[in-house]
Enzyme design. Structure first.
Site, mmCIF file in Angstrom:
data_model
loop_
_atom_site.group_PDB
_atom_site.id
_atom_site.type_symbol
_atom_site.label_atom_id
_atom_site.label_comp_id
_atom_site.label_asym_id
_atom_site.label_seq_id
_atom_site.Cartn_x
_atom_site.Cartn_y
_atom_site.Cartn_z
ATOM 1 N N CYS A 339 0.795 -1.226 0.000
ATOM 2 C CA CYS A 339 0.000 0.000 0.000
ATOM 3 C C CYS A 339 0.835 1.288 0.000
ATOM 4 O O CYS A 339 0.484 2.236 -0.728
ATOM 5 C CB CYS A 339 -1.021 -0.003 1.131
ATOM 6 S SG CYS A 339 -0.477 -0.674 2.688
ATOM 7 N N ARG A 368 7.646 -10.950 5.245
ATOM 8 C CA ARG A 368 7.431 -10.821 6.688
ATOM 9 C C ARG A 368 8.359 -11.806 7.398
ATOM 10 O O ARG A 368 8.507 -12.954 6.966
ATOM 11 C CB ARG A 368 5.990 -11.156 7.070
ATOM 12 C CG ARG A 368 4.936 -10.476 6.187
ATOM 13 C CD ARG A 368 4.576 -9.086 6.639
ATOM 14 N NE ARG A 368 3.678 -8.455 5.682
ATOM 15 C CZ ARG A 368 2.365 -8.657 5.640
ATOM 16 N NH1 ARG A 368 1.793 -9.472 6.507
ATOM 17 N NH2 ARG A 368 1.614 -8.037 4.741
ATOM 18 N N GLN A 386 0.635 -11.157 -3.082
ATOM 19 C CA GLN A 386 -0.779 -10.849 -2.877
ATOM 20 C C GLN A 386 -1.426 -10.398 -4.184
ATOM 21 O O GLN A 386 -0.788 -9.723 -4.996
ATOM 22 C CB GLN A 386 -0.929 -9.716 -1.858
ATOM 23 C CG GLN A 386 -0.413 -10.047 -0.466
ATOM 24 C CD GLN A 386 -0.430 -8.827 0.436
ATOM 25 O OE1 GLN A 386 0.146 -7.799 0.108
ATOM 26 N NE2 GLN A 386 -1.095 -8.942 1.571
ATOM 27 N N ASP A 388 -3.124 -7.926 -4.818
ATOM 28 C CA ASP A 388 -3.384 -6.710 -4.061
ATOM 29 C C ASP A 388 -3.920 -5.593 -4.950
ATOM 30 O O ASP A 388 -3.550 -5.488 -6.133
ATOM 31 C CB ASP A 388 -2.079 -6.246 -3.406
ATOM 32 C CG ASP A 388 -2.309 -5.594 -2.053
ATOM 33 O OD1 ASP A 388 -3.485 -5.416 -1.679
ATOM 34 O OD2 ASP A 388 -1.325 -5.260 -1.385
ATOM 35 N N HIS A 390 -5.502 -1.263 -4.485
ATOM 36 C CA HIS A 390 -5.888 -0.145 -3.625
ATOM 37 C C HIS A 390 -6.726 0.831 -4.432
ATOM 38 O O HIS A 390 -6.354 1.208 -5.542
ATOM 39 C CB HIS A 390 -4.646 0.531 -3.051
ATOM 40 C CG HIS A 390 -3.868 -0.380 -2.150
ATOM 41 N ND1 HIS A 390 -2.844 -1.172 -2.622
ATOM 42 C CD2 HIS A 390 -4.006 -0.669 -0.835
ATOM 43 C CE1 HIS A 390 -2.363 -1.899 -1.620
ATOM 44 N NE2 HIS A 390 -3.049 -1.619 -0.536
ATOM 45 N N LYS A 473 -12.057 -3.862 8.652
ATOM 46 C CA LYS A 473 -11.958 -4.720 7.473
ATOM 47 C C LYS A 473 -13.046 -5.782 7.484
ATOM 48 O O LYS A 473 -13.670 -6.062 8.513
ATOM 49 C CB LYS A 473 -10.587 -5.396 7.418
ATOM 50 C CG LYS A 473 -10.274 -6.271 8.631
ATOM 51 C CD LYS A 473 -8.900 -6.921 8.502
ATOM 52 C CE LYS A 473 -8.583 -7.794 9.711
ATOM 53 N NZ LYS A 473 -7.332 -8.542 9.550
ATOM 54 N N HIS A 521 -8.329 -1.142 0.679
ATOM 55 C CA HIS A 521 -7.361 -2.201 0.405
ATOM 56 C C HIS A 521 -8.161 -3.480 0.161
ATOM 57 O O HIS A 521 -9.045 -3.810 0.951
ATOM 58 C CB HIS A 521 -6.429 -2.443 1.599
ATOM 59 C CG HIS A 521 -5.811 -1.203 2.177
ATOM 60 N ND1 HIS A 521 -4.448 -1.010 2.235
ATOM 61 C CD2 HIS A 521 -6.352 -0.102 2.748
ATOM 62 C CE1 HIS A 521 -4.182 0.143 2.824
ATOM 63 N NE2 HIS A 521 -5.335 0.718 3.143
#
Length: 666
Positions: A339, A368, A386, A388, A390, A473, A521
């Site tokens: 993000c 991570r 991901q 992902d 946004h 979320k 997100h």
């Protein structure tokens, strides 16, 4: 005067303080005998809990029919297990023994170390303790007295926990059962006789308080149920889960590997697994394009200051890889989140309301630093990609955009036959300081999530404390075909990262003034690694045709039909199907068996009659022999199944009755 409000709406009035046991006794002897624990104003307590002498409280008495009672019974069984170990091994040091999903565990420091060979003796001793049916007796002591008790018991881990973990507690509670005494918050069932069927499951290493720099203990896992039938059913599901273990199937089917030379928690996708991943990527990409998303790419590292601004570095520093220090003093980090990078793309130039909503999507790889003991195949890794995206939008657009994200996640899951799921709303914990932003923004964001779910007819349960640090979320928690839950897709609403305290995002509105956008997100799959691990176990490696790395295997009854087999193989390949041929000098039965074991969806068997008629004998992995078809007819059948993304399954992953249709229930 104590007023006790019961679930049926009645209110019992008592002079002075009473316990839930007293209330149960007044209602009736049957309930007094059946009650195992109670829920007072939403908190689960023991039957000996003292209710307030004045005012009104709500009370629900828990019997073995209540899931909360099962958790209480399991915690009591953990004490029985610890007591049994201490009887068998003098000098055993106790750590913690909580309930977990599916059962409970207790951590021990014991010499010599326990092994699975000790399980029968421990279980036999537990049965003796349960048969004695002694009560669980709670008492409370000031911290000083509690320390003295634990020192007298020579329980050093309990002493340390009182000194450090419970340093702010003026008093602590203990539970006694016979000769066994343990520092414990509770609650427990009235006596050991309430414990039903139990089973020790496994033993593993565990660091004291989860700190890998502290002593390693032994963690003894077990489970318990009120009936033997429930226990047997659970053990059967465990065996099925072992058979479906993605770590085993991934190796057998050559889908992925993890090399200690490369590093723990880092997935190497093998060709067959990479085919499935690329198919999932293409599927998601096509849907993103249809929904107006724009593709972006961002680097795998970024300056530490970027993540300090976003708040990820202070909030998630324990789970990040350490910064890389450059010669000039500049510091970089492996990217933990996508993000902040997408935000900088948004900030690359001034934005107008005419551009919003702006939807930026990336299959972004993040890193991570998970502790080694928490790594697990593909479902818990250190590097993952991901799906992902946004969305930057106006406040007025939030509802429609969030709704679109929810609908896309539903579509993706439905296309994979993952129809059994629930939506969990992760909300802020008002008592925690881990969240950023003002309360007004949080309230607005949480209200928006509830409203969208209501409009879509989704029954979503709110769970305080489960929000991201920057906003609430909606998580999609999928139940697989053997009843296990997996958190996969997520949609998160964010009023904080665009704020002046973070990245100060702006757009020029219709009034020619600067306004603050809202961020959403979203990741329908979550991560490809975790999603792949779940799919392997859900399908037991037997993927639906559209995802199977090998869709068809051409089998010839003898080598003299190899030329025709290769012609059919090429026709299949020209039609866009993934195919291999088996031309080995083996009996056809052996070839069919090998294709079945390798979970190939379809087999085309070719012999003399098939060559003469330009046809194939079609064998389905699930339904067996489907008869003879012309090549073009067989190809059309398979292409239609791929186009429909049909999901069929068996419970065993072998040939048998299947269910057709992507909407079949799991």
């Amino acid at each position: 005067m104590s007023q006790i409000a019961l679930p049926d709406g009645t209110v019992k009035v008592f002079e002075g303080s009473v316990t839930p046991r007293d209330v149960a006794a007044q209602i009736g002897p049957g309930l007094a005998k059946a009650a195992l624990a109670a829920e007072v104003d939403g908190q689960v307590v023991g039957l000996d809990y003292r209710l307030p002498a004045d005012g009104q409280v709500s009370l629900r008495l828990l019997t073995r029919k209540d899931p909360d009672a099962l958790a209480v019974m399991r915690h009591s069984c953990a004490h029985v297990m610890a007591r049994a170990v201490m009887r068998l091994r003098q000098g055993t040091q106790l750590a913690f023994g909580p309930t977990v999903e599916g059962g409970f565990y207790y951590d021990f420091d014991v010499q010599p170390p326990l092994s699975e060979e000790d399980f029968p003796a421990i279980e036999a001793e537990m049965k003796k303790i349960i048969a004695e049916d002694e009560p669980f007796e709670r008492f409370e002591e000031p911290r000083g007295k509690a320390l003295e008790i634990c020192r007298d018991l020579d329980q050093q881990y309990k002493v340390e926990h009182i000194q450090e973990g419970l340093a702010e507690h003026p008093s602590v509670s203990f539970y006694r059962q016979g000769e066994f005494l343990d520092l414990c918050r509770g609650p427990h069932v009235p006596s050991a006789g309430a414990i039903g069927a139990f089973k020790l499951l496994s033993i593993a290493g565990a660091y004291w308080k989860g700190d890998q720099n502290r002593k390693q203990l032994q963690r003894l896992y077990a489970t318990a149920f009120f009936t033997q039938q429930d226990l047997d059913d659970y053990l059967q599901r465990l065996e099925e889960a072992k058979r479906r273990d993605h770590r085993v199937l991934g190796k057998q089917l050559e889908l992925f590997t993890i090399s200690p030379v490369v590093g723990s928690g880092l997935i190497l996708w093998q060709p067959k697994g990479a085919i499935i991943r690329s198919l999932l990527e293409s599927f998601v990409k096509d849907e993103l394009q249809r929904r107006g998303y724009l593709p972006v790419y961002t680097p795998n590292i970024g300056r530490v200051e970027l993540y300090e601004t976003s708040g990820h570095y202070p909030y998630y520093s324990d789970s990040m890889f350490r910064p890389i220090e450059m010669e000039d003093g500049e510091r970089f980090m492996l990217k933990p989140m996508n993000c902040p990078h997408h935000i900088m793309i948004y900030k690359a130039r001034p934005r107008s309301y005419r551009e919003l909503p702006l939807r930026l999507a990336e299959f972004g790889t993040v890193y991570r630093y998970e502790k080694s003991g928490e790594l697990s195949g593909m479902t818990r890794v250190r590097g993952f990609t991901q799906d992902d995206a946004h969305i930057f939008c106006t406040h007025q657009q939030v509802g429609d955009e969030f709704k679109g994200c929810i609908e896309m996640t539903q579509y993706v899951l439905r296309s994979l036959g993952l129809n059994n799921y629930r939506v969990r709303l992760g909300f802020q914990d008002p008592g925690s300081d881990k969240y950023v932003g003002d309360q007004r923004s949080w309230d607005e964001a949480q209200d928006a999530l509830v409203q969208v779910c209501r409009e879509l007819g989704i029954e979503a349960a709110a769970e305080p404390g489960e929000a991201a640090f920057y906003g609430p979320k909606a998580d999609f928690v999928v139940t697989d075909c053997i009843g296990r839950e997996w958190q996969l897709g997520t949609v998160q609403l964010d009023y904080n990262l665009p704020s002046p305290e973070r990245f100060a995002l702006e757009y020029v509105g219709t009034d020619n003034h600067a306004h603050r956008p809202v961020m959403i997100h979203r990741a329908p799959l979550g991560s490809f690694e975790r999603f792949m691990g779940v799919l392997i176990e859900h399908f037991a490696g037997a993927f639906p045709l559209w995802l199977a790395p090998e869709q068809v295997r051409v089998l010839v009854v003898s080598q003299k039909f190899e030329e025709y087999g290769r012609q059919v193989e090429q026709q299949l390949r020209d039609a866009g199907l993934r195919v291999q041929g088996d031309y080995r000098p083996e009996k056809i039965g052996a070839k069919i068996r090998d294709a079945q074991l390798e979970l190939v969806p379809y087999m085309f068997v070719l012999g003399g009659r098939e060559m003469e008629s330009q046809s194939v004998a079609v064998r389905d992995r699930i339904e067996g022999d489907l008869g003879t078809m012309k090549v073009v007819e067989a190809i059309a059948k398979l292409k239609q199944e791929v186009a429909d993304r049909t999901v069929r399954r068996t419970f065993s992953g072998d040939a048998g009755l299947g269910e057709r249709g992507a909407s079949s229930e799991y």
